[in-house]
Design an enzyme around this catalytic site. Structure first.
Site, PDB file in Angstrom:
ATOM      1  N   ASN A 103      -1.331 -19.851   8.507  1.00  0.00           N
ATOM      2  CA  ASN A 103      -0.489 -18.976   7.688  1.00  0.00           C
ATOM      3  C   ASN A 103       0.829 -19.675   7.362  1.00  0.00           C
ATOM      4  O   ASN A 103       1.312 -20.490   8.138  1.00  0.00           O
ATOM      5  CB  ASN A 103      -0.201 -17.668   8.448  1.00  0.00           C
ATOM      6  CG  ASN A 103      -0.099 -16.478   7.531  1.00  0.00           C
ATOM      7  OD1 ASN A 103      -1.052 -16.141   6.846  1.00  0.00           O
ATOM      8  ND2 ASN A 103       1.056 -15.851   7.481  1.00  0.00           N
ATOM      9  N   HIS A 124     -11.693  -4.144   2.023  1.00  0.00           N
ATOM     10  CA  HIS A 124     -10.807  -3.314   1.194  1.00  0.00           C
ATOM     11  C   HIS A 124     -11.330  -3.131  -0.230  1.00  0.00           C
ATOM     12  O   HIS A 124     -10.565  -2.771  -1.127  1.00  0.00           O
ATOM     13  CB  HIS A 124      -9.394  -3.931   1.163  1.00  0.00           C
ATOM     14  CG  HIS A 124      -8.658  -3.809   2.464  1.00  0.00           C
ATOM     15  ND1 HIS A 124      -7.515  -4.506   2.759  1.00  0.00           N
ATOM     16  CD2 HIS A 124      -8.914  -3.036   3.561  1.00  0.00           C
ATOM     17  CE1 HIS A 124      -7.100  -4.187   3.987  1.00  0.00           C
ATOM     18  NE2 HIS A 124      -7.938  -3.302   4.494  1.00  0.00           N
ATOM     19  N   ALA A 169      -2.664 -22.732   3.271  1.00  0.00           N
ATOM     20  CA  ALA A 169      -4.097 -22.792   3.598  1.00  0.00           C
ATOM     21  C   ALA A 169      -4.816 -23.858   2.769  1.00  0.00           C
ATOM     22  O   ALA A 169      -5.675 -24.577   3.287  1.00  0.00           O
ATOM     23  CB  ALA A 169      -4.741 -21.427   3.354  1.00  0.00           C
ATOM     24  N   ARG A 185      -5.062  -6.297 -12.790  1.00  0.00           N
ATOM     25  CA  ARG A 185      -5.553  -7.126 -11.673  1.00  0.00           C
ATOM     26  C   ARG A 185      -6.978  -7.607 -11.976  1.00  0.00           C
ATOM     27  O   ARG A 185      -7.340  -8.719 -11.690  1.00  0.00           O
ATOM     28  CB  ARG A 185      -5.560  -6.355 -10.350  1.00  0.00           C
ATOM     29  CG  ARG A 185      -4.304  -5.598  -9.967  1.00  0.00           C
ATOM     30  CD  ARG A 185      -3.271  -6.493  -9.337  1.00  0.00           C
ATOM     31  NE  ARG A 185      -2.516  -7.240 -10.312  1.00  0.00           N
ATOM     32  CZ  ARG A 185      -1.573  -6.727 -11.124  1.00  0.00           C
ATOM     33  NH1 ARG A 185      -1.263  -5.462 -11.084  1.00  0.00           N
ATOM     34  NH2 ARG A 185      -0.926  -7.496 -11.983  1.00  0.00           N
ATOM     35  N   CYS A 193     -19.064   7.447 -15.940  1.00  0.00           N
ATOM     36  CA  CYS A 193     -20.152   6.968 -15.088  1.00  0.00           C
ATOM     37  C   CYS A 193     -21.444   6.817 -15.895  1.00  0.00           C
ATOM     38  O   CYS A 193     -21.906   7.784 -16.499  1.00  0.00           O
ATOM     39  CB  CYS A 193     -20.373   7.952 -13.939  1.00  0.00           C
ATOM     40  SG  CYS A 193     -21.779   7.519 -12.910  1.00  0.00           S
ATOM     41  N   ASN A 202      -9.165  -9.254   0.804  1.00  0.00           N
ATOM     42  CA  ASN A 202      -8.853  -9.473  -0.609  1.00  0.00           C
ATOM     43  C   ASN A 202      -9.845  -8.759  -1.510  1.00  0.00           C
ATOM     44  O   ASN A 202     -11.034  -8.686  -1.208  1.00  0.00           O
ATOM     45  CB  ASN A 202      -8.844 -10.965  -0.932  1.00  0.00           C
ATOM     46  CG  ASN A 202      -7.759 -11.684  -0.151  1.00  0.00           C
ATOM     47  OD1 ASN A 202      -6.858 -11.040   0.376  1.00  0.00           O
ATOM     48  ND2 ASN A 202      -7.846 -12.991  -0.075  1.00  0.00           N
ATOM     49  N   THR A 227      -2.869 -13.952   6.251  1.00  0.00           N
ATOM     50  CA  THR A 227      -2.680 -12.505   6.375  1.00  0.00           C
ATOM     51  C   THR A 227      -1.490 -12.221   7.290  1.00  0.00           C
ATOM     52  O   THR A 227      -1.334 -12.856   8.338  1.00  0.00           O
ATOM     53  CB  THR A 227      -3.975 -11.791   6.840  1.00  0.00           C
ATOM     54  OG1 THR A 227      -3.696 -10.407   7.015  1.00  0.00           O
ATOM     55  CG2 THR A 227      -4.563 -12.361   8.115  1.00  0.00           C
ATOM     56  N   CYS A 285     -18.026   5.755  -9.105  1.00  0.00           N
ATOM     57  CA  CYS A 285     -17.964   7.076  -9.732  1.00  0.00           C
ATOM     58  C   CYS A 285     -17.274   8.076  -8.797  1.00  0.00           C
ATOM     59  O   CYS A 285     -17.617   8.173  -7.617  1.00  0.00           O
ATOM     60  CB  CYS A 285     -19.374   7.561 -10.057  1.00  0.00           C
ATOM     61  SG  CYS A 285     -19.372   9.227 -10.740  1.00  0.00           S
TER      62      CYS A 285
HETATM   63  P1  OAD Z   1       0.344  -9.943   2.826  1.00  0.00           P
HETATM   64  O1  OAD Z   1       0.963 -10.103   1.478  1.00  0.00           O
HETATM   65  O2  OAD Z   1       0.870  -8.878   3.713  1.00  0.00           O
HETATM   66  O3  OAD Z   1       0.463 -11.313   3.622  1.00  0.00           O
HETATM   67  C1  OAD Z   1       0.115 -12.539   3.066  1.00  0.00           C
HETATM   68  C2  OAD Z   1       0.421 -13.618   4.086  1.00  0.00           C
HETATM   69  O4  OAD Z   1       0.004 -14.860   3.523  1.00  0.00           O
HETATM   70  C3  OAD Z   1       1.912 -13.754   4.415  1.00  0.00           C
HETATM   71  O5  OAD Z   1       2.066 -13.765   5.842  1.00  0.00           O
HETATM   72  C4  OAD Z   1       2.304 -15.110   3.829  1.00  0.00           C
HETATM   73  O6  OAD Z   1       3.224 -15.818   4.641  1.00  0.00           O
HETATM   74  C5  OAD Z   1       0.980 -15.839   3.819  1.00  0.00           C
HETATM   75  N1  OAD Z   1       0.849 -16.875   2.775  1.00  0.00           N
HETATM   76  C6  OAD Z   1       1.412 -16.933   1.546  1.00  0.00           C
HETATM   77  N2  OAD Z   1       1.010 -18.032   0.884  1.00  0.00           N
HETATM   78  C7  OAD Z   1       0.166 -18.700   1.716  1.00  0.00           C
HETATM   79  C8  OAD Z   1      -0.571 -19.912   1.614  1.00  0.00           C
HETATM   80  N3  OAD Z   1      -0.557 -20.662   0.527  1.00  0.00           N
HETATM   81  N4  OAD Z   1      -1.330 -20.276   2.678  1.00  0.00           N
HETATM   82  C9  OAD Z   1      -1.373 -19.519   3.806  1.00  0.00           C
HETATM   83  N5  OAD Z   1      -0.689 -18.375   3.960  1.00  0.00           N
HETATM   84  C10 OAD Z   1       0.069 -17.963   2.938  1.00  0.00           C
HETATM   85  O7  OAD Z   1      -1.227  -9.795   2.585  1.00  0.00           O
HETATM   86  P2  OAD Z   1      -2.383  -9.227   3.544  1.00  0.00           P
HETATM   87  O8  OAD Z   1      -2.095  -9.528   4.973  1.00  0.00           O
HETATM   88  O9  OAD Z   1      -3.669  -9.682   2.963  1.00  0.00           O
HETATM   89  O10 OAD Z   1      -4.585  -3.711   1.139  1.00  0.00           O
HETATM   90  O11 OAD Z   1      -2.228  -7.673   3.301  1.00  0.00           O
HETATM   91  C11 OAD Z   1      -3.160  -6.809   3.870  1.00  0.00           C
HETATM   92  C12 OAD Z   1      -3.439  -5.629   2.975  1.00  0.00           C
HETATM   93  O12 OAD Z   1      -2.218  -5.004   2.595  1.00  0.00           O
HETATM   94  C13 OAD Z   1      -4.082  -5.977   1.651  1.00  0.00           C
HETATM   95  O13 OAD Z   1      -5.483  -6.140   1.722  1.00  0.00           O
HETATM   96  C14 OAD Z   1      -3.744  -4.813   0.799  1.00  0.00           C
HETATM   97  C15 OAD Z   1      -2.315  -4.573   1.209  1.00  0.00           C
HETATM   98  O14 OAD Z   1      -1.864  -3.324   1.098  1.00  0.00           O
HETATM   99  C16 OAD Z   1      -5.113  -2.959   0.150  1.00  0.00           C
HETATM  100  O15 OAD Z   1      -4.950  -3.170  -1.037  1.00  0.00           O
HETATM  101  C17 OAD Z   1      -5.914  -1.840   0.657  1.00  0.00           C
HETATM  102 ZN    ZN Z   2     -21.558   9.283 -11.398  1.00  0.00          ZN
END
Ligand code: OAD
Ligand code: ZN
Length: 238
Positions: free
Chosen positions: A206, A111, A224, A61, A141, A94, A181, A119
Site C-alpha cells: 500500500n 462490492h 502496487a 463511472r 428491466c 473494486n 486498500t 432490476c
Molecule cells: P480507499 O480509497 O479507502 O483506499 C485506497 C488505498 O490505496 C489508500 O490507503 C491509498 O494509500 C492506497 N493507494 C493509492 N494509490 C496506490 C498505489 N498506486 N498503490 C498502492 N496503494 C495505493 O479505497 P478502499 O480501501 O478500496 O465501497 O475503499 C473500500 C471501500 O470504500 C470501497 O470499495 C468503496 C468505498 O466506499 C463501496 O463503494 C461500497
Molecule cells: Zn425485472
C-alpha cells in the site's frame, strides 16, 4: 517467503490497485469522491431521494471503464493465478473490471460491479455496457419490463456479496495479501483478522499505512504497479 504450488493464496484488493490506471481512490484528502460526498451517491437512501443524481454518477463511472486499462499490478495477479490455479482467489472491493481485463478468472467482486445493472423489481442482474445503457436515461428491466435497473453496486448499509465463500477461503488460506486498500470499510477490513487467527501469513502492499497495518506480518510501502510485479517474480522463483 516461499509461495509453492500447494499454497493457498487469497488476495484482497482495493481502490489503490486501480489508481495507476487512472481511477480515483475513495478517501482522497478532500474527503470527496469525484466531487461528491459518499452518502449523496452511494447509499440506498440517496437512490430513493435523488435517483437521477446517483444514476448520472454511476453512468460516469461506467463510461470511464471504456477509457482505462489494467496496469502491471493487475497483470502480476494474473501471473500469480496462472501459477497457483485453483489455490488462488482474488477478492476485490473494486467495482471496475480491470482484474477481468487482465484476465484474472477466480475473482469475487464483494462490492458489486459497474458493468452490471440489477432490476429493482425482480432482482435479475444484467451485464450491460452497450451505448443505450450508458446514457442519462434510466433503463427498464428487459426481463420483467415494469421496473427500473439500478447499479449492481453494494452501497453503504447493504450486505457485501458472496460472504460465505469469502469467509471459507480466508479461513483456509496460507497467505493473505492486501493491496491498495485503506482498511476503513468493514467487513473487508476485518478479513485480515480472520486470516491471522487461522495462522495465515499476512502481507500488505500500500502507498500509505492502512488502518490495519499492525496486523500485517510483512508490509511493502509504495505503488502496487511498481512493487507487485517484482514481488510476484520473487515469490515464484524462490
Ligand atoms: P480507499 O480509497 O479507502 O483506499 C485506497 C488505498 O490505496 C489508500 O490507503 C491509498 O494509500 C492506497 N493507494 C493509492 N494509490 C496506490 C498505489 N498506486 N498503490 C498502492 N496503494 C495505493 O479505497 P478502499 O480501501 O478500496 O465501497 O475503499 C473500500 C471501500 O470504500 C470501497 O470499495 C468503496 C468505498 O466506499 C463501496 O463503494 C461500497
Ligand atoms: Zn425485472
Amino acid at each position: 517467503m516461499r509461495v509453492g504450488l500447494d499454497c493457498k493464496v487469497v488476495v484482497l484488493t482495493g481502490a489503490g490497485i486501480s489508481a495507476e490506471s487512472g481511477i480515483k481512490t475513495f478517501r482522497a484528502s478532500d474527503g470527496l469522491w469525484e466531487e461528491h460526498r459518499i452518502e449523496d451517491v452511494a447509499t440506498p437512501y440517496a437512490w430513493q431521494k435523488n435517483p437521477q443524481l446517483v444514476w448520472d454518477f454511476y453512468q460516469k463511472r461506467r463510461s470511464q471503464l471504456l477509457e482505462v486499462e489494467p496496469n502491471p499490478a493487475h497483470r502480476a495477479l494474473k501471473r500469480l493465478e496462472q501459477y497457483l490455479g485453483e489455490n488462488f482467489l482474488l477478492i476485490t472491493q473494486n467495482v471496475d473490471d480491470l482484474h477481468e481485463r487482465a484476465e484474472s478468472e477466480n475473482v469475487i467482486h464483494m462490492h458489486g460491479e459497474l458493468r452490471r445493472l440489477r432490476c429493482e423489481g425482480c432482482g435479475e442482474v444484467f451485464e450491460m455496457m452497450d451505448k443505450a445503457s450508458l446514457t442519462e436515461k434510466f433503463v427498464e428491466c428487459p426481463s420483467c419490463g415494469n421496473s427500473r435497473l439500478r447499479p449492481h453496486i453494494v452501497w453503504f448499509h447493504e450486505m457485501p456479496l458472496m460472504m460465505p465463500e469469502i469467509y471459507e477461503a480466508v479461513e483456509n488460506c496460507d497467505f493473505f495479501i492486501t493491496i491498495g486498500t485503506s482498511g476503513h470499510v468493514t467487513p473487508a477490513a476485518d478479513l485480515i483478522h480472520i486470516a491471522k487467527s487461522c495462522k495465515a501469513t499476512c502481507v500488505g502492499i500500500n502507498l500509505e499505512q492502512p488502518l490495519n497495518y499492525d496486523v500485517h506480518d510483512i508490509f511493502h510501502q509504495g505503488k502496487a504497479g511498481e512493487i507487485l510485479p517484482q514481488l510476484v517474480e520473487k515469490w515464484l522463483s524462490s
